[in-house]
Motif scaffolding. Structure first.
Motif, short mmCIF file in Angstrom:
data_model
loop_
_atom_site.label_atom_id
_atom_site.label_comp_id
_atom_site.label_asym_id
_atom_site.label_seq_id
_atom_site.Cartn_x
_atom_site.Cartn_y
_atom_site.Cartn_z
N THR A 4 -8.92 -0.36 -14.94
CA THR A 4 -9.97 0.59 -14.60
C THR A 4 -10.00 0.70 -13.08
O THR A 4 -9.44 -0.15 -12.37
N VAL A 5 -10.66 1.72 -12.58
CA VAL A 5 -10.74 1.86 -11.13
C VAL A 5 -11.48 0.68 -10.52
O VAL A 5 -11.08 0.15 -9.48
N ARG A 6 -12.55 0.23 -11.15
CA ARG A 6 -13.28 -0.91 -10.59
C ARG A 6 -12.40 -2.16 -10.57
O ARG A 6 -12.42 -2.92 -9.60
N ALA A 7 -11.63 -2.38 -11.63
CA ALA A 7 -10.74 -3.54 -11.65
C ALA A 7 -9.69 -3.44 -10.55
O ALA A 7 -9.33 -4.44 -9.92
N LEU A 8 -9.17 -2.26 -10.31
CA LEU A 8 -8.21 -2.08 -9.22
C LEU A 8 -8.85 -2.37 -7.87
O LEU A 8 -8.23 -3.00 -6.99
N LEU A 9 -10.09 -1.95 -7.69
CA LEU A 9 -10.79 -2.22 -6.43
C LEU A 9 -11.08 -3.71 -6.25
O LEU A 9 -11.15 -4.20 -5.12
N GLU A 10 -11.21 -4.44 -7.35
CA GLU A 10 -11.42 -5.89 -7.26
C GLU A 10 -10.17 -6.61 -6.74
O GLU A 10 -10.26 -7.77 -6.32
N HIS A 11 -9.03 -5.94 -6.78
CA HIS A 11 -7.78 -6.49 -6.25
C HIS A 11 -7.22 -5.55 -5.18
O HIS A 11 -6.00 -5.39 -5.05
N TRP A 12 -8.09 -4.95 -4.41
CA TRP A 12 -7.72 -3.84 -3.55
C TRP A 12 -6.65 -4.21 -2.51
O TRP A 12 -5.73 -3.43 -2.25
N ASP A 13 -6.75 -5.39 -1.92
CA ASP A 13 -5.79 -5.76 -0.88
C ASP A 13 -4.36 -5.76 -1.42
O ASP A 13 -3.41 -5.40 -0.72
N ALA A 14 -4.19 -6.19 -2.68
CA ALA A 14 -2.86 -6.21 -3.29
C ALA A 14 -2.48 -4.86 -3.89
O ALA A 14 -1.32 -4.45 -3.85
N VAL A 15 -3.46 -4.16 -4.43
CA VAL A 15 -3.19 -2.90 -5.14
C VAL A 15 -2.91 -1.75 -4.18
O VAL A 15 -2.04 -0.91 -4.44
N GLN A 16 -3.62 -1.70 -3.07
CA GLN A 16 -3.52 -0.56 -2.17
C GLN A 16 -2.08 -0.23 -1.74
O GLN A 16 -1.64 0.92 -1.85
N ALA A 57 -13.04 0.40 0.87
CA ALA A 57 -11.82 0.80 0.16
C ALA A 57 -11.54 2.27 0.38
O ALA A 57 -10.39 2.68 0.54
N GLY A 58 -12.59 3.08 0.37
CA GLY A 58 -12.39 4.51 0.51
C GLY A 58 -13.71 5.25 0.50
O GLY A 58 -14.79 4.66 0.63
N TYR A 59 -13.59 6.57 0.33
CA TYR A 59 -14.77 7.45 0.40
C TYR A 59 -14.72 8.44 -0.75
O TYR A 59 -13.65 8.84 -1.23
N THR A 60 -15.92 8.88 -1.15
CA THR A 60 -16.02 9.93 -2.16
C THR A 60 -17.25 10.78 -1.84
O THR A 60 -17.91 10.60 -0.82
N ALA A 81 -9.50 4.63 2.52
CA ALA A 81 -9.96 4.69 3.91
C ALA A 81 -8.80 4.88 4.88
O ALA A 81 -8.94 5.55 5.91
N GLY A 82 -7.65 4.31 4.55
CA GLY A 82 -6.49 4.43 5.43
C GLY A 82 -5.96 5.84 5.55
O GLY A 82 -5.19 6.14 6.47
N LEU A 83 -6.35 6.73 4.63
CA LEU A 83 -5.91 8.12 4.67
C LEU A 83 -6.96 9.04 5.29
O LEU A 83 -6.78 10.25 5.31
N VAL A 84 -8.05 8.45 5.77
CA VAL A 84 -9.10 9.22 6.45
C VAL A 84 -9.06 8.82 7.92
O VAL A 84 -9.53 7.73 8.28
N GLY A 119 -1.72 13.37 0.57
CA GLY A 119 -1.53 11.93 0.39
C GLY A 119 -1.79 11.59 -1.06
O GLY A 119 -1.18 12.16 -1.97
N HIS A 120 -2.71 10.67 -1.30
CA HIS A 120 -3.04 10.33 -2.68
C HIS A 120 -4.50 9.88 -2.75
O HIS A 120 -5.13 9.60 -1.74
N ALA A 121 -5.02 9.81 -3.98
CA ALA A 121 -6.41 9.41 -4.22
C ALA A 121 -6.48 8.75 -5.58
O ALA A 121 -5.58 8.87 -6.42
N LEU A 122 -7.59 8.07 -5.81
CA LEU A 122 -7.80 7.29 -7.03
C LEU A 122 -8.95 7.91 -7.81
O LEU A 122 -9.93 8.37 -7.22
#
Length: 324
Positions: free
Chosen positions: A43-55, A187-190, A232-235, A7-10
């Protein structure tokens, strides 16, 4: 370390210049600052701040990624995937770890067998899960390092330990979230490895005041993180993820996230009741049995730690002595 994702990851990467947010597809990475995903610096944090639209956009981008616009992961440096505002860590949160602590900490006048102690520990944990609450402490972002970086062993510490942990990455601002809604904020896991200087954690002079979490757990490089954030949607089910940690190729920790004493929804609910969680914040969910205290083995310069979680990737960190 050779890496590949299904799949993909950030993540966050660099290739001799400033770090950048990237999308990992297979074994290659694509810069994300060319797609107009957000108005602010990408940045990754900025993308997570708009996660619903970015995902959903990331899913679209992943399907069109090709070798022309991507680089092999082997040609870039992998950093900790996100720079969080807050790091919240759950302690003593695996049934196996709690049982191990109770058995190994048996008083000299306690004549119960190990089996009896374990049964008592199981009963205690069942009661705690029903009526108790998680134990939290906070970490510092300055302790983070990348999944391939050296871990620096402080000169004054002689019992430095390891703890592989499933880590939740928050994707929405959360305050007093009920458990039944908590997963909507993930948003996800690491992967994180909570390195700890045990001989500095409970010094005799401060024992009455509790543990010294700053000196024992928040040294620079004491929190290897990554390699990536898997959405999270890929787990399919985070409870089925297997955590492992090898020291110099020898397996020291192995467990499933299903064996958490307090599960992920409970941890999010309890943490968000104590403070406001922000996109990019990390919640470390606890570590299984098998750390250094169990093996009577502490980290030494030259040791190689390999922490991994199925589907999320792995780390390979070499221990080095601090230069003073």
């Amino acid at each position: 370390m050779k890496r590949w994702v299904e799949g993909h990851a950030l993540g966050t990467f660099s290739d001799g210049q400033d770090p950048y947010a990237g999308l990992v597809v297979g074994d290659r990475v694509l810069r994300l600052d060319q797609f107009g995903l957000i108005d602010s610096p990408v940045t990754v944090r900025a993308l997570l701040e708009h996660w619903d639209a970015v995902q959903p956009r990331l899913t679209e981008i992943a399907t069109t990624a090709d070798d022309v616009n991507t680089r092999p992961l082997t040609q870039v440096r992998v950093h900790a995937p996100v720079d969080p505002r807050q790091i919240i860590q759950a302690g003593a949160n695996y049934r196996s770890h709690v049982a191990e602590i109770i058995v190994s900490g048996r008083a000299d006048d306690d004549l119960r067998s190990k089996d009896e102690l374990r049964r008592a520990a199981e009963e205690m944990m069942d009661e705690r899960a029903r009526t108790g609450s998680p134990f939290f402490f906070t970490g510092l972002a300055s302790a983070l390092c990348g999944p391939d970086d050296d871990v620096i062993l402080p000169a004054e510490a002689h019992q430095v330990d390891w703890e592989v942990e499933l880590t939740v990455v928050i994707g929405r601002t959360a305050r007093r979230v009920p458990p039944e809604q908590a997963m909507d904020y993930v948003a996800g896991y690491t992967v994180c490895n909570d390195i700890s200087a045990r001989d500095l954690q409970f010094p005799a002079e401060h024992r009455a005041l509790g543990g010294d979490w700053l000196r024992s757990k928040n040294r620079p490089t004491f929190l290897p993180c990554g390699p990536f954030i898997v959405p999270a949607g890929l787990v399919p089910d985070h409870r089925e993820l297997e955590l492992t940690l090898d020291l110099n190729g020898e397996r020291k920790q192995r467990d499933l996230a299903a064996n958490l004493l307090f599960d992920v929804p409970t941890l999010i609910a309890e943490a968000s009741a104590a403070t406001t969680l922000h996109p990019g914040d990390l919640i470390l969910t606890g570590s299984p049995a098998g750390n250094g205290g169990r093996w009577k083995r502490w980290l030494r310069p030259g040791d190689v730690l390999e922490a991994a979680i199925t589907g999320l990737g792995g780390q390979r960190n070499t221990c080095v002595a601090e230069k003073v």
